[in-house]
Structures are given as C-alpha cells and as structure tokens.
Design an enzyme around this catalytic site. Sequence first.
Site: not given
Length: 522
Positions: A408, A406, A128
């Site tokens: 993720h 993000d 990430c």
Amino acid sequence: MNSVSPSAVQYVGGALQEELLESQRTGSPARRLAGGPEAVTEPDEVDKLKAKLMSAWNNVKYGWSVKSKTFFNKTSPITVLGQSYLLNTEDEVERFHGAFVSRLWLTYRREFPQLEGSSLTTDCGWGCMLRSGQMLLAQGLLVHLMPRDWVWPDAQQLEDVDFEVFRPRSPVRAGGVPIPSFGSPRGSGAPPKSLTGQQVPAGGVQRKRPGSARDRQAELHHRQLVSWFGDHPPAPFGVHLLVELGKSSGKRAGDWYGPSVVAHILRKAVCKTTEVNNLAVYVAQDCTVYKEDVLQLCEPSPSRDKGPQISSNGPQISSNGPQISSNGPQISSNGPQISTICPDTTWKSVIILVPVRLGGEALNPAYIECVKRILKLECCIGIIGGKPKHSLYFVGFQDDQLLYLDPHYCQSVVDVTQADFSLESFHCSSPRKMPFSRMDPSCTIGFYAKNQKDFESLCSAVSEALSSSTEKYPIFTFMEGQGQDYGLEGQSPAGPTHILPPGRLSSRSSSTRASTDDFVFL
C-alpha cells in the site's frame, strides 16, 4: 508502511470514490446529462477530470506516510523465510537488514499503460492482493534462480532504515556499547533515494557492483526477474496479464481479489509464460495437497520444453555482457546465453500454493504456533493475506508479531524496458510488524521444492509443522494419490473447488464478508 488514514485526510468522499472508480473501470462516464435515456453523455474532458481527481485522492491516501519506527527485541530471534536472526550484534543486524531488503517489494503503481477493458492507469485502492501475490511469486523465483545465500549487493547501501533494536528495560548493550539504531529522514515505507553508479551514499561508501562471475550471474537474474513484474502488457507476471487472467474467475480491473483467486491466477501466469519452463505451480484443492497430482505436474513433458528458458542452474554469461532490448532483458547472440538444460531432467521445480482459512471471522489463536512453525521452514516462501480488505505479504515473525511487506504505497511506474532501469523502488528498507491477532484468517501459504527429493522433504517437514496445532483439524493435509481419486476434477481454471454446493455459496447474504467466499469451512 503506515498510509494516511482516509478518515484523517479526505479530499474525496467515499461515495464519490466508488463512482470515480466505476467510471474508470468501465471506461464510460459515471453520469449522464439531464434529458432522459437518449441524452448525450458527458464529454471526455469530464472523464479525464474525474480520472485526475481519483489519481490525486490515491496519491493522498497511498502516497503519504506516517513517520514511525519498528522496534525489534534483541533478546528474541527473528525468523525470515526459514532463516533466524538474533539482533545482539551489529553484524547480525546487518545480516538481517540485507536479507529483508533483498526481498522484492511490489507496490501500487500509477501512470502505467491503460488496463484493457477499462480506463484505469493505476491499481491504487484495489490491486493490493495482486501485488502481494506478485511478491510471493517473486520470492519463489528468487530461490529458484538465485543462490540460496544471495543478498542484493546494494542492500547495505540503503541507509534509510526505519527500525531500532532494543533490549527490554535496558538502554544499552552489554559493555556499554549503544544498541544499533537506524533512522529514516523520510516516512515509513518510502522508497530509498535513487543513486547512480557514480554517486556515493552517506558515509563515503560507494555502491557495490557485482564483481565475480557468480555475482554477475545473480545480478542478471535479479534485473531480469524484476522486469518480469513490470507494469506493461508484455510482462509475463505484470499486473496487466494478471488482470487479464483473472477474467476467467469473474474478476476485472478495479475489483478486489482474494488470496485464493490470486493463487490460481499465479498458476495460470506461470503455465502461460515461456520464460521459465522448468517451473510449475500447484494450487491445493480443499486444503489438501495431492502428492500424485504434484508428481504428474512436475514430470518433464516434451511439449513444454520449447523456446529459450532460464534454468535453476543459472545463465551462462558471455564476455560481451548482458544485452537488454526495448522489451526488457532479452537473449541475444551477443549477450547472456541462457541454458535450456535443467540440472535435473526428471523433475520440474514446483511452487505449491495452499489457500486456507485459519478461523471464522477472526484468526483462531490455536493456529498461531502452527503458522510460526511454517514460517521457520526453509521451503516456505511466505504467506499472502493481511487484514480485512488490506492485503500484506508475510515473510516472518518475532515473538507474537508478524513481519511483513506492505504493497500500500503508490509509486510512479518504472520503465523496465530501459537498459539500466532503477531497482531501488523494488526493495523496501523498512520492516513492519503487526500482532498475529490482527491477521485475517483468509490467506494463501507458499512453498517451493527444487526437485523430487526436496518435495519429499517438504511433505515431511510441513506435516510435522502442521501437527503442532492444538485444533482437531490441521490447517491443510498431504494425501497420497490424485484429487480425482477423491471425486475432484483437478485444477479448475476458474478457481478452487468448494465443499459446499455452488448454489449455497452464491445464496449467502450480501452482508457476509467477501473474503470468506474463496475458502472452505470444515
């Protein structure tokens, strides 16, 4: 993107996950059959089964999402990378939407070519921070190559937007007009549906295509820029190369990367590539930007002026249009002619990355106003940080909440070597917010200066923003001279310099958070 919590959906336990990840990373079986040291290892079929199980677990953890909406206050301005938006009209909402969607969104990918030295074919669960670093670099390249007011032509056609604008204690706008509301039928963070040039989105509006020569230039840059972050070994800023460059910092595929290490990896990636030779990356040392070091880095060097390159002046489009080969957008005699002449021959544009720590184990509230002022600057290209062990790319704020992208979310790999590969999964239409109080203090702040005059203005503007902190010590500083004048040896390929001796850093207890190891404590 709010991924399903592993405590809510656990098809694989934590211990097994670690074992499977280690097995994939090393390319060797995690267990041996009984029979002592000389025992024969488990067959390859078992390793493949473990890899499939790991992939399935990652798909559950990072491929599902919880449906939710992000709410924005229409009476408070939103800041996104130096631009301000007040969402009190539909036009302003659309302007904000276009600006946010136009940022590149780089997320977890699966089923890409195996990473060298491991059997990993996905970065789910560990990459990430690399993805956040890619987004930070991508934003720097966008402002370097694109017009400042560029908006992706297809941004407004992506109608799956998960946010709503509201006025506190007022359900409608003045005059009784309902407040704009954009709802998504899918989960938050889900990529927009792919649409071909012949398809018409809901509402009967056909997708926009670049019309003018300027738009065609921008679209060529956009597509080529995305291809540079492709998930295959030749990509100059792809995860394969970043993992390879991380080895000199003691990192390998499957490890978690901190924001400071990623800053140095990005510097080495830009230095290594021949795609954009008129751009340099400087990483601050010990929370200090040494102006003379930046000036020397940006001075033209004949040895670096080699090969075809894209200048910040943009490519010159020929009448035959762009030619794309199996290695992504390429320069050909019949395609776009990429100019090798920079508009300013006395200066290379520069991305400045400043690894900092905004507190001890938690964010020091005294720095919040300073971070807001930095995000208001046009020279700021964002912040990579996030929550502990959960990296995010911060692009703005509203009131006391940060706006972020993000990484993720696990998506299938896109073959960027195809002539007309899909761009939709590289753009996010769902803004997300989180309170400043949840921000991990470890982060890296990015800035961009196109020329020497911009750099001087950057130093002045950022110094003024830093002075807003109520803390005795600023987040970082600008200093005249070079780092070696203060006993530093310049940019280390292995990572940042530390104030504390290396022995003391390595002797810390294993219980100390790993994210603190890359930063200097004042």
